[in-house]
Design a protein around this motif. Structure first.
Motif, PDB file in Angstrom:
ATOM      1  N   GLY A   1     -35.499 -44.030 -32.533  1.00 45.44           N
ATOM      2  CA  GLY A   1     -35.620 -42.674 -31.990  1.00 45.44           C
ATOM      3  C   GLY A   1     -34.349 -42.151 -31.346  1.00 45.44           C
ATOM      4  N   THR A   2     -33.240 -42.815 -31.583  1.00 47.95           N
ATOM      5  CA  THR A   2     -31.990 -42.429 -30.918  1.00 47.95           C
ATOM      6  C   THR A   2     -31.032 -41.702 -31.852  1.00 47.95           C
ATOM      7  OG1 THR A   2     -30.969 -44.532 -31.530  1.00 47.95           O
ATOM      8  CG2 THR A   2     -32.087 -44.435 -29.387  1.00 47.95           C
ATOM      9  N   GLY A   3     -31.281 -41.800 -33.151  1.00 49.81           N
ATOM     10  CA  GLY A   3     -30.339 -41.247 -34.117  1.00 49.81           C
ATOM     11  C   GLY A   3     -29.179 -42.203 -34.365  1.00 49.81           C
ATOM     12  N   ARG A   4     -29.150 -43.294 -33.613  1.00 47.52           N
ATOM     13  CA  ARG A   4     -28.070 -44.273 -33.776  1.00 47.52           C
ATOM     14  C   ARG A   4     -28.562 -45.387 -34.703  1.00 47.52           C
ATOM     15  NH1 ARG A   4     -25.290 -47.894 -28.958  1.00 47.52           N
ATOM     16  NH2 ARG A   4     -24.163 -49.248 -30.395  1.00 47.52           N
ATOM     17  N   VAL A   5     -28.272 -45.252 -35.967  1.00 48.92           N
ATOM     18  CA  VAL A   5     -28.783 -46.210 -36.942  1.00 48.92           C
ATOM     19  C   VAL A   5     -27.876 -47.439 -37.001  1.00 48.92           C
ATOM     20  CG1 VAL A   5     -27.541 -45.125 -38.877  1.00 48.92           C
ATOM     21  CG2 VAL A   5     -29.652 -46.384 -39.322  1.00 48.92           C
TER      22      VAL A   5
ATOM     23  N   GLU B   1     -38.986 -34.898 -46.124  1.00 50.33           N
ATOM     24  CA  GLU B   1     -38.020 -35.936 -45.779  1.00 50.33           C
ATOM     25  C   GLU B   1     -38.602 -37.328 -46.062  1.00 50.33           C
ATOM     26  OE1 GLU B   1     -35.025 -36.215 -45.174  1.00 50.33           O
ATOM     27  OE2 GLU B   1     -34.617 -37.875 -43.833  1.00 50.33           O
TER      28      GLU B   1
ATOM     29  N   LYS C   1     -30.723 -39.857 -45.564  1.00 54.39           N
ATOM     30  CA  LYS C   1     -29.257 -40.010 -45.667  1.00 54.39           C
ATOM     31  C   LYS C   1     -28.817 -41.485 -45.636  1.00 54.39           C
ATOM     32  CE  LYS C   1     -27.896 -35.537 -43.836  1.00 54.39           C
ATOM     33  NZ  LYS C   1     -29.258 -34.997 -43.697  1.00 54.39           N
ATOM     34  N   ASN C   2     -29.556 -42.324 -44.939  1.00 56.86           N
ATOM     35  CA  ASN C   2     -29.089 -43.713 -44.792  1.00 56.86           C
ATOM     36  C   ASN C   2     -29.981 -44.748 -45.485  1.00 56.86           C
ATOM     37  OD1 ASN C   2     -31.273 -44.065 -42.973  1.00 56.86           O
ATOM     38  ND2 ASN C   2     -30.041 -43.308 -41.266  1.00 56.86           N
TER      39      ASN C   2
ATOM     40  N   SER D   1     -33.422 -42.309 -42.319  1.00 51.37           N
ATOM     41  CA  SER D   1     -33.595 -40.969 -42.893  1.00 51.37           C
ATOM     42  C   SER D   1     -33.215 -41.040 -44.366  1.00 51.37           C
ATOM     43  CB  SER D   1     -32.687 -39.966 -42.168  1.00 51.37           C
ATOM     44  OG  SER D   1     -31.337 -40.218 -42.526  1.00 51.37           O
TER      45      SER D   1
ATOM     46  N   GLY E   1     -39.569 -40.975 -36.624  1.00 53.77           N
ATOM     47  CA  GLY E   1     -39.396 -39.517 -36.620  1.00 53.77           C
ATOM     48  C   GLY E   1     -39.419 -38.886 -38.000  1.00 53.77           C
ATOM     49  N   ALA E   2     -38.716 -39.478 -38.946  1.00 55.39           N
ATOM     50  CA  ALA E   2     -38.607 -38.870 -40.275  1.00 55.39           C
ATOM     51  C   ALA E   2     -39.923 -38.936 -41.054  1.00 55.39           C
ATOM     52  CB  ALA E   2     -37.493 -39.547 -41.074  1.00 55.39           C
TER      53      ALA E   2
ATOM     54  N   SER F   1     -34.136 -45.048 -36.753  1.00 51.88           N
ATOM     55  CA  SER F   1     -33.445 -43.816 -37.169  1.00 51.88           C
ATOM     56  C   SER F   1     -33.159 -43.771 -38.671  1.00 51.88           C
ATOM     57  CB  SER F   1     -32.154 -43.635 -36.353  1.00 51.88           C
ATOM     58  OG  SER F   1     -32.456 -43.474 -34.983  1.00 51.88           O
TER      59      SER F   1
END
Ligand code: PEP
Length: 256
Positions: A179-183, A248, A223-224, A221, A241-242, A219
């Motif tokens: 949940g931090t966006g820091r993958v 998504e 993209k990763n 998504s 989240g995604a 995190s």
């Protein structure tokens, strides 16, 4: 990833009422044509109160998406107010149940012993436990993350037979990435997932270790996901989240 079929599991956490759940599962199914299910298993993990509604949609529309629960009780029945038995989840057609998510371990003080009890309860009822482990930022920065995850895994599966271990899914979820966006980098994910597989070989045997699905979570998504799931020992993702956005979630499932 050997012959292991990737699994994408969407953990909705404490989000969406039962009407919103129906809408989301329908949108996911619409966005993810049947052909994708030959190469990836996709499951949604709604709150308990949504499960019956999700079951109705999945069964009624013959969807290929499966579903599960975010937690279960160690107990099968009795005086345990507020607890949800694995028997109830099985009766509702759940395939998976998450155990030991870091939010349960941290906010509800669940120890490895409790996680083990819940894993056993899931197996008793024919549910596939998704056993979560993962280090905090302090452990990662101290460079002790591999040993930490090996210890947490060992504690969470202590005493299970090789046959039982063959029935679990493991999710490596570094707490600092949730949940931090820091993958985590793909290499970070691979390092720990490989250590998990080696540990499974010690706890069970090499055949079991080669068959158990090990997911990454934190995190993820569209993209990763490709790079992460492309790692040798990463067999899918636990997505928070995604997973609440149908397009998504369908896109990242299709990439996996
Ligand atoms: C999770 O809830 O298990 C999770 C990985 O969340 P997010 O994808 O939002 O980091």
């Amino acid at each position: 990833m050997a012959n292991r079929k990737p699994l994408i599991a969407g953990n909705w956490k404490c989000n969406l009422n039962h009407l919103e759940a129906i809408a989301l599962v329908q949108k996911i199914a619409f966005a993810l044509p049947a052909k994708y299910f030959d190469k990836v298993d996709v499951t949604v993990i709604p709150p308990f109160t949504d499960i019956r509604s999700v079951q109705t949609v999945v069964d009624g529309d013959k969807l290929l998406v499966t579903y599960g629960a975010q937690d279960l009780s160690e107990h099968d029945s009795g005086a345990h107010t507020g607890e949800i038995s694995g028997a109830f989840l099985a009766k509702l057609g759940c395939t998976f149940v998450v155990v030991g998510h870091s939010e349960r371990r941290t906010l509800h003080a669940e120890t490895d012993e409790v996680v083990l009890g819940k894993t056993k309860a899931a197996l008793r009822h024919g549910l596939t436990p998704i056993v979560c482990i993962g280090e905090g930022l302090d452990v990662r920065e101290a460079g002790e993350h591999v040993a930490y995850n090996v210890a947490q895994l060992t504690g969470s599966l202590a005493g299970l037979s090789a046959d039982e271990i063959a029935k679990v899914v493991i999710a490596y979820e570094p707490v600092w990435a949730i949940g931090t966006g820091r993958v985590a980098s793909a290499a970070d994910a691979q390092e720990v997932c490989a250590a998990i597989r080696s540990t499974l070989a010690e706890l069970a045997d090499a055949t079991v270790a080669a068959s158990v699905r090990v997911l990454y979570g934190g995190s993820v998504s569209s993209k990763n996901v490709g790079e992460i799931v492309g790692q040798t020992d990463v067999d899918g993702a636990l997505v928070g989240g995604a997973s609440l956005k149908s397009d998504e979630f369908a896109t990242l499932s299709a990439i996996a």
